[in-house]
Structures are given as C-alpha cells and as structure tokens.
Write a protein that holds these residues in place. Sequence first.
Motif, mmCIF file in Angstrom:
data_model
loop_
_atom_site.group_PDB
_atom_site.id
_atom_site.type_symbol
_atom_site.label_atom_id
_atom_site.label_comp_id
_atom_site.label_asym_id
_atom_site.label_seq_id
_atom_site.Cartn_x
_atom_site.Cartn_y
_atom_site.Cartn_z
ATOM 1 N N GLY A 165 0.842 -1.198 0.000
ATOM 2 C CA GLY A 165 0.000 0.000 0.000
ATOM 3 C C GLY A 165 0.871 1.240 0.000
ATOM 4 N N ALA A 166 1.221 1.657 -1.219
ATOM 5 C CA ALA A 166 2.097 2.840 -1.323
ATOM 6 C C ALA A 166 1.231 4.088 -1.443
ATOM 7 C CB ALA A 166 3.036 2.692 -2.516
ATOM 8 N N GLU A 171 -1.084 1.404 -11.053
ATOM 9 C CA GLU A 171 -0.870 2.852 -11.255
ATOM 10 C C GLU A 171 -0.154 3.560 -10.104
ATOM 11 O OE1 GLU A 171 -3.562 6.738 -12.014
ATOM 12 O OE2 GLU A 171 -4.527 4.787 -12.249
ATOM 13 N N PRO A 172 -0.651 3.450 -8.833
ATOM 14 C CA PRO A 172 0.060 4.154 -7.748
ATOM 15 C C PRO A 172 1.452 3.581 -7.490
ATOM 16 C CG PRO A 172 -1.806 2.898 -6.868
ATOM 17 C CD PRO A 172 -1.903 2.823 -8.348
ATOM 18 N N GLY A 213 4.944 5.423 -7.581
ATOM 19 C CA GLY A 213 5.898 5.331 -6.477
ATOM 20 C C GLY A 213 7.329 5.204 -6.976
ATOM 21 N N VAL A 214 7.515 4.436 -8.047
ATOM 22 C CA VAL A 214 8.860 4.306 -8.635
ATOM 23 C C VAL A 214 9.251 5.640 -9.273
ATOM 24 C CG1 VAL A 214 10.223 3.154 -10.434
ATOM 25 C CG2 VAL A 214 8.641 1.819 -9.010
ATOM 26 N N ASP A 215 8.293 6.269 -9.991
ATOM 27 C CA ASP A 215 8.587 7.545 -10.680
ATOM 28 C C ASP A 215 9.048 8.629 -9.708
ATOM 29 O OD1 ASP A 215 7.836 6.404 -13.014
ATOM 30 O OD2 ASP A 215 5.842 7.333 -13.099
ATOM 31 N N LEU A 236 2.343 -6.780 -8.184
ATOM 32 C CA LEU A 236 0.965 -7.012 -7.752
ATOM 33 C C LEU A 236 0.835 -8.421 -7.157
ATOM 34 C CD1 LEU A 236 -0.939 -5.511 -10.841
ATOM 35 C CD2 LEU A 236 -0.498 -4.412 -8.637
ATOM 36 N N ASP A 237 1.920 -9.175 -7.272
ATOM 37 C CA ASP A 237 1.917 -10.576 -6.846
ATOM 38 C C ASP A 237 2.776 -10.715 -5.577
ATOM 39 O OD1 ASP A 237 2.433 -13.240 -6.459
ATOM 40 O OD2 ASP A 237 2.897 -13.678 -8.556
#
Length: 287
Positions: A7-8, A36-37, A41-43, A52-53
């Motif tokens: 949960g970022a 998407e979020p 977060g990486v950006d 997602l896994d």
Amino acid sequence: MRVCVVGAGLIGGSLGLALRGHQSIESVVGLGRRAEPLKRGVDIGALDDWHLDPSKALAEIDVVVLGVPLGAIAEVLRWIAPHLPDNAIVTDVGSAKGCVVNDVTAVFGQMLSTFVPAHPIAGTEHSGIDAAVADLFVNRRVILTPTAATSEKATAIVHQLWALAGASVVEMSVDNHDRMLAMTSHLPHMLAFGLVDLLAGATDHEEMLRYAAGGFRDFTRIASSDPVMWRDICLGNQAALLEALAAYRADLEVLSEAVAQADGQALEAIFTRAKNTRDAYRHWFET
Ligand code: NAP
C-alpha cells in the motif's frame, strides 16, 4: 534491509522516500492491488520496484510494512501470509493498535513474535502516493506497541527503520496508545467532521461558509481527510473513542450550562485553563 511496503499511499510512499538512499536499506519494493500508484511510487523515487503478486514482492524480504487502511489489514495479512519468508518482520502504520493485534491474532491463530504494531504520529489531510514527502516523519514521534508475544529483536529492527526515516521512536502498551490517540486525534477528527457536516445540512451553508475565517479553517482542516480511513479508525478504536466522546459530551454540557446561566466566571475559568494548557505544550505539536 530489504523492505516491502504494502500500500504505497501517503504513509507508505513517504516511508519509501525517507528510507531509500540509506546505506542500510538495500531496496524498497511496493506491493499493492493496482499498478498505477505503484508505478508512480517508482517515478517519484519512493520505490525501487513494484509487484501485484505477493510471491514476487516478498521473496527475500526482511521487513514488510503494511501501509493500508485499518479495514484492509486482515485481508492483506491473509493475502501475504502464504508468501512471507521465515523470520520476516511485519509491521503496520495504523492509527489504532488493538484492532491490528486482533487482526493478526485472527489471521495467524496467535499474535506473531515477528509482528510489531506501530503508528507514526505524522500525516496530513491528503492521501495517495502523490501526497508522499520524504521528510514527513522527521522529528515526529512513532509509537511502537509491542505485545508480550513480540520479540525484542523484531521491535529493535522496526525501531531502527523509523529512526532512519528521522522519527523519534517511543514504546507504549496497545491500550495506552488507543486511549491517548482517541483523545488527541480521533476525537478531534470526529468534532471537525461533525461540525462541517452540521453546516452542510443548513440550507444557508454557502452563505455561512462565505464568512468563515481562520478559526474555522484551522479547526476544520482535518475534515478534508479521507473518509474511508477515518471510518476504519473509528470502528477500529470503538471503545476508547466512545469514552472520549462521552467525556467531551459531558464537557459540552458544562459549557452549555454556563452559557445558559450567563456564568461568565465559569466560562472564563474553563477557557483560561484550556489556553494555559495549550500554550504550555504548543512546542510539542506546532512545528
Ligand atoms: P492512503 O494514502 O489512502 O494509502 C493507502 C494505501 O493502501 C493505498 O496505496 C491503497 O491502494 C492501499 N490499499 C487500500 N486498501 C487496500 C486493500 N484492500 N488491499 C491492498 N491495498 C490497499 O492512506 P494513508 O494516509 O497512507 O494511510 C494508511 C494507513 O496509515 C492507515 O492505516 C492510517 O490509519 C495510517 N495513518 C495515516 C495518517 C495520515 O495522516 N494519513 C497518519 C498516521 C497513520 P490503492 O491506491 O489501490 O487504493
């Protein structure tokens, strides 16, 4: 340490921003239900990678931080449980602690020695990864509420994690945390939401709000907070919040009676005691 943030959002993203770049942090990986979020977060530099896994995100992870709303903790624990590496430490950031301990106990059949309940006393009324900032926890308190089952080693590692983010870490019991936060955080949010909702129900609320000024702005800023998060906090800290609401209701009765009796002396005494208390401790909560 290899850290996974589940949960970022505001808190998880801010922790990623604060931790990345420290020598003792090898990586911060995001795990969530939507790409998407996490990509965001990486950006913005909060995450090194995302998944997602859970089987991919949790492989070789040392610490898992649950950054999700309180109402999602049990569901997320069930999701990640089969993929948690042996000895991985799990912690959370939820604003109430008794409900988190209950969720861990319900999902795993007992309170885990590797689970460290935690609550950063820092935040804003904004949500989501785009609200994340690197210095959110600098000089802010983080409360750890280890239970009798929590290992000292796990507590020490979570302590170290928050210290790296710039926080001042303290420990207290779950009950003490929930009672104190009910008074200082959960009750004030109830009052702000309640007041704005009261106004929203008035037919001339637009007219009234046009004349609202600094006092209204300061008092109601937190009524812009996320409704789902606050629904979960109220339900998660139900007993302590009910006690706080009852105490406040009794206080309002005293104030109301003083106004009804035109008892200026009583009003002034209450206001003076409140002002003196707030003035004496303002350095703890005004930055
Ligand atoms: P937020 O910005 O809304 O972020 C919540 C994150 O959790 C989002 O990434 C969201 O993903 C994810 N999430 C929600 N439900 C989920 C589910 N069922 N499964 C997987 N992921 C899920 O919230 P926040 O402000 O960071 O708050 C997170 C926690 O911190 C809460 O427990 C809150 O009590 C605590 N806290 C908040 C503050 C504050 O001021 N905000 C302060 C201290 C502690 P999506 O993007 O997919 O929705």
